[in-house]
Design a protein around this motif. Structure first.
Motif, short mmCIF file in Angstrom:
data_model
loop_
_atom_site.label_atom_id
_atom_site.label_comp_id
_atom_site.label_asym_id
_atom_site.label_seq_id
_atom_site.Cartn_x
_atom_site.Cartn_y
_atom_site.Cartn_z
N VAL A 45 6.91 -1.37 -14.39
CA VAL A 45 6.34 -0.07 -14.08
C VAL A 45 7.23 0.68 -13.10
O VAL A 45 8.06 0.08 -12.42
CB VAL A 45 4.91 -0.19 -13.50
CG1 VAL A 45 3.97 -0.85 -14.49
CG2 VAL A 45 4.91 -0.95 -12.18
N ALA A 46 7.04 1.99 -13.04
CA ALA A 46 7.73 2.82 -12.04
C ALA A 46 6.80 2.98 -10.85
O ALA A 46 5.62 3.22 -11.01
CB ALA A 46 8.07 4.17 -12.65
N GLY A 47 7.34 2.80 -9.67
CA GLY A 47 6.53 2.99 -8.47
C GLY A 47 5.71 1.77 -8.11
O GLY A 47 5.94 0.67 -8.61
N PRO A 48 4.72 1.96 -7.23
CA PRO A 48 3.91 0.85 -6.76
C PRO A 48 3.28 0.04 -7.90
O PRO A 48 2.88 0.59 -8.92
CB PRO A 48 2.84 1.53 -5.91
CG PRO A 48 3.52 2.75 -5.40
CD PRO A 48 4.36 3.21 -6.57
N ASP A 49 3.24 -1.28 -7.69
CA ASP A 49 2.78 -2.21 -8.71
C ASP A 49 1.69 -3.11 -8.15
O ASP A 49 1.12 -2.82 -7.10
CB ASP A 49 3.97 -3.03 -9.23
CG ASP A 49 4.65 -3.85 -8.14
OD1 ASP A 49 4.12 -3.94 -7.00
OD2 ASP A 49 5.72 -4.42 -8.41
N ASP A 50 1.42 -4.20 -8.84
CA ASP A 50 0.37 -5.12 -8.40
C ASP A 50 0.68 -5.77 -7.06
O ASP A 50 -0.23 -6.07 -6.28
CB ASP A 50 0.12 -6.19 -9.47
CG ASP A 50 -0.48 -5.63 -10.75
OD1 ASP A 50 -1.02 -4.50 -10.72
OD2 ASP A 50 -0.42 -6.31 -11.78
N ILE A 51 1.95 -6.00 -6.77
CA ILE A 51 2.32 -6.59 -5.48
C ILE A 51 2.11 -5.57 -4.35
O ILE A 51 1.70 -5.92 -3.26
CB ILE A 51 3.78 -7.11 -5.50
CG1 ILE A 51 3.84 -8.36 -6.39
CG2 ILE A 51 4.30 -7.41 -4.10
CD1 ILE A 51 5.24 -8.89 -6.64
#
Length: 141
Positions: A45-51
């Motif tokens: 994904v682009a940008g903030p993810d699950d982490i």
């Protein structure tokens, strides 16, 4: 289910050993590492993810900073070359044993570390890589 990751977090996963920004961040990361270790697929994904999720309520989460986005660009480029596949938004992959070993070997030798320049965790990651990735959350299956 699928774990949503930004490209540079593919590098972070190589050395993740249970340390993080806060207890909530670490608990979330532990859960994600366990899912990936069990073979769950990854979606880039682009940008903030699950982490990033536990950090997004911070006043100024670093997950949106240009320097973090640049880490993603560099990691995607270098991982794409190593794995001979495009690493971009929408790419799906799994960290199978052979690919994980190739990534760790490249990380340990330094050819997969350009995205890590200036990262506050770099010294810890270098130490873990120099110790043959002993104690990491996602072992070579």
């Amino acid at each position: 289910m699928t774990v949503r990751l930004r490209p540079h977090h593919l590098l972070c996963l190589l050395t993740y050993a249970g340390k993080g920004y806060s207890p909530g961040f670490t608990a979330n990361y532990d859960s994600i590492a366990e899912r990936i270790a069990r073979g769950e697929d990854i979606l880039i994904v682009a940008g903030p993810d699950d982490i990033c999720a536990p950090l997004l309520d911070d006043r100024e989460p670093h997950c949106w900073q240009a320097s973090v986005t640049e880490r993603d660009v560099l990691a995607a480029r270098d991982l794409g070359r190593l794995l001979a596949m495009p690493i971009r938004t929408g790419t799906q992959l799994s960290l199978e044993r052979h690919g994980l070993r190739r990534m760790r070997a490249a990380f340990a030798e330094g050819s997969l570390r350009q995205a890590c320049a200036g990262c506050e965790w770099s010294t810890l990651c270098t130490s873990i890589a120099s110790d043959a990735f002993r104690g990491v959350a996602i072992p070579d299956r």
